[in-house]
Design a protein around this motif. Structure first.
Motif, PDB file in Angstrom:
ATOM      1  N   LEU A  78       0.839  -1.196   0.000  1.00 54.82           N
ATOM      2  CA  LEU A  78       0.000   0.000   0.000  1.00 54.82           C
ATOM      3  C   LEU A  78       0.875   1.246   0.000  1.00 54.82           C
ATOM      4  N   PRO A  79       0.570   2.247  -0.849  1.00 57.15           N
ATOM      5  CA  PRO A  79       1.334   3.493  -0.801  1.00 57.15           C
ATOM      6  C   PRO A  79       1.347   4.065   0.616  1.00 57.15           C
ATOM      7  N   LYS A  80       2.489   4.626   0.995  1.00 58.97           N
ATOM      8  CA  LYS A  80       2.652   5.072   2.380  1.00 58.97           C
ATOM      9  C   LYS A  80       1.552   6.018   2.826  1.00 58.97           C
ATOM     10  N   VAL A  81       1.169   6.960   1.967  1.00 59.91           N
ATOM     11  CA  VAL A  81       0.204   7.986   2.381  1.00 59.91           C
ATOM     12  C   VAL A  81      -1.203   7.441   2.563  1.00 59.91           C
ATOM     13  N   LEU A  82      -1.423   6.164   2.210  1.00 56.70           N
ATOM     14  CA  LEU A  82      -2.745   5.576   2.373  1.00 56.70           C
ATOM     15  C   LEU A  82      -2.861   4.736   3.643  1.00 56.70           C
ATOM     16  N   HIS A  83      -1.768   4.590   4.368  1.00 57.51           N
ATOM     17  CA  HIS A  83      -1.871   3.961   5.683  1.00 57.51           C
ATOM     18  C   HIS A  83      -2.664   4.889   6.595  1.00 57.51           C
ATOM     19  N   LYS A  84      -3.394   4.306   7.527  1.00 57.29           N
ATOM     20  CA  LYS A  84      -4.408   5.088   8.239  1.00 57.29           C
ATOM     21  C   LYS A  84      -4.020   5.434   9.676  1.00 57.29           C
ATOM     22  N   VAL A  85      -4.413   6.625  10.057  1.00 54.47           N
ATOM     23  CA  VAL A  85      -4.406   7.094  11.431  1.00 54.47           C
ATOM     24  C   VAL A  85      -5.838   7.505  11.756  1.00 54.47           C
ATOM     25  N   PHE A 107      -8.538   5.834  11.447  1.00 54.70           N
ATOM     26  CA  PHE A 107      -9.404   5.321  10.384  1.00 54.70           C
ATOM     27  C   PHE A 107      -9.340   6.139   9.091  1.00 54.70           C
ATOM     28  N   ALA A 108      -8.441   7.090   8.965  1.00 53.89           N
ATOM     29  CA  ALA A 108      -8.357   7.909   7.752  1.00 53.89           C
ATOM     30  C   ALA A 108      -6.931   7.852   7.204  1.00 53.89           C
ATOM     31  N   PRO A 109      -6.772   7.801   5.874  1.00 55.05           N
ATOM     32  CA  PRO A 109      -5.422   7.800   5.299  1.00 55.05           C
ATOM     33  C   PRO A 109      -4.635   9.033   5.729  1.00 55.05           C
ATOM     34  N   LEU A 110      -3.331   8.866   5.865  1.00 55.20           N
ATOM     35  CA  LEU A 110      -2.467  10.002   6.170  1.00 55.20           C
ATOM     36  C   LEU A 110      -2.733  11.148   5.207  1.00 55.20           C
ATOM     37  N   LEU A 111      -2.919  10.816   3.939  1.00 57.61           N
ATOM     38  CA  LEU A 111      -3.178  11.839   2.928  1.00 57.61           C
ATOM     39  C   LEU A 111      -4.413  12.654   3.264  1.00 57.61           C
TER      40      LEU A 111
END
Length: 450
Positions: free
Chosen positions: A20-27, A29-33
């Protein structure tokens, strides 16, 4: 000032050990992006441009899920931050406002901080966001002379004296768009990393007699995510901040450290949240509600005076009107429950409408799925549903109607009627004793045989 957001989100994130692209990992429940986009969205930007690379299609989908008007451009080769920002140039032809460069893996820069940068740009040509680092590590250093930022030196290129400086670069930069791209044209890759550094525009600007300065923020706002441990730390930091904000706004958290919040959780004042509650995305709880321990809420709305739990689950589409009570081990999905209704124990309410002041007894199930289609159950106002009733949808129970405990309701029930659907009780005297004797003897024979 008109604003364009340029959000860099092209990195693969090798240290995440993920497809998974890094910016789509979640904090929360929402992607970092999404966190980064939300910070900038409060500035009401005319353009939001996301620079994608690895997993560009996934990044595009996530960006446009948050903001349908977001524009996504692709950096085919990752040649450095200046090269990444340059990919947005064609999109901003003729734009005469501020370009604000953010990072998709740096999710917590506050809107107030970005507004400070915006204000500083009225007196300077370039504004950089800096922070005092407890451990400067490998951050770029800001070389200041008074309020003037002379240059940014990357760690790999810094002298020992420069590395001793603790004022560090976050990477966030504000500059008028046309000037930003003009300065980027002069950036080269003659450095230890052989990359086109966005930070080089400061030295170039100063050499041309332009002014640059730094706005500072707390280090916690600049937290970047490069690994799973960073992701966990970012999530913990978000939760601490979000819980504190709720309590400041008049929400009681009985055991704050046990409550998990989503990025978009909204809870009104004078509500009480008991321990070990999880809020998934899309939850609004109005003032004066109580969410009791070990409940899980997602995609739902709880109106004033509502009581949920303990051990309740509200799934997407659950709409609770004022003073509704949802009790222990009750699950509600895609259902509208009117004012004052009660579903207190061990029930599943799915694809349903429940009228005002209706009472749903323990163990009631709306049998909404036939294996292919979902069907709707309607329970009227002031209806009384007896314990362990199976409501086989589609079915309509009228206002003021009642069902007997243990009933299987397969047909509509008219208003004020009593519906019963039970097999008659049969009693056989002495049969239980005989049956136990037979079974006990059988068990003894089996044990002798073994």
């Amino acid at each position: 000032m008109k604003t364009a957001l340029i959000i860099l989100a092209a990195g693969k994130g090798t240290r995440m050990q993920s497809d998974l692209p890094k910016v789509l990992h979640k904090v929360a429940f929402a992607p970092l992006l999404e966190h980064a986009m939300a910070s900038g969205a409060a500035l009401s930007p005319q353009h939001t441009i996301v620079v994608a690379g690895h997993g560009a299609d996934q990044v595009r989908a996530a960006a446009q899920d948050f903001d349908a008007d977001a524009e996504v451009v692709v950096q085919e080769e990752q040649l450095g931050t200046a090269h990444a920002v340059a990919q947005a140039r064609a999109t901003l032809v003729g734009f005469d406002g501020m370009a604000l460069v953010l990072y998709g893996d740096t999710p917590f820069v506050r809107t107030e901080t970005l507004e400070k940068m915006q204000a500083a740009l009225s007196a300077h040509d370039v504004v950089v966001l800096g922070f005092e680092a407890a451990d400067p590590a490998r951050y770029g250093r800001l070389m200041m002379q008074g309020e003037t930022l002379e240059k940014i030196v990357e760690f790999k290129d810094a002298s020992e004296e420069e590395r001793a400086i603790t004022l560090c670069n976050s990477g966030v930069i504000a500059c008028r768009a046309a000037l930003l791209f003009e300065l980027i044209e002069a950036v080269d890759n003659q450095n230890a990393g052989q990359e086109y550094y966005l930070t080089d525009i400061i030295g170039i600007a100063r050499a041309r007699g332009l002014s640059a300065t730094a706005v500072t923020c707390p280090e916690e706002e600049t937290l970047g995510v490069n690994s799973r441990s960073d992701l966990a730390a970012a999530d913990a930091a978000f939760q601490i901040r979000a819980r504190a904000a709720l309590m400041e706004d008049g929400v009681t958290l009985m055991a704050p450290e046990t409550v998990y919040l989503a990025r978009d959780t909204v809870i009104g004042r004078d509500s009480t949240i008991e321990p070990n509650v999880v809020f998934g995305p899309g939850v609004t709880v109005e003032s004066g509600a109580t969410i009791r321990a070990f409940s899980h809420l997602e995609g739902c709305h709880v109106a004033r005076g509502g009581i949920v739990g303990p051990y309740a689950r509200l799934r997407p589409g659950a709409e609770l009107a004022e003073d509704v009570k949802i009790g222990n081990f009750v699950e509600v999905k895609n259902a509208q429950i009117a004012e004052g209704a009660k579903v207190n124990h061990l029930s599943y309410i799915g694809d349903a409408t429940i009228g005002a002041k209706a009472n749903v007894g323990a163990g009631t199930i709306t049998c909404n799925y036939d294996g292919v289609m979902k069907h709707h159950t309607h329970i009227g106002a002031r209806a009384f549903i007896g314990s362990n009733t199976m409501l086989v949808a589609p079915v309509h129970v009228g206002d003021g109607a009642m069902t007997g405990s243990g009933s299987v309701i397969t047909s509509d029930v008219e208003a004020d009627a009593l519906a019963l659907s039970r097999a008659p009780q049969v009693e056989k005297p002495g049969m239980a004793k005989k049956l136990f004797e037979i079974l006990t003897a059988k068990k003894a024979r089996m044990q002798r045989g073994s």
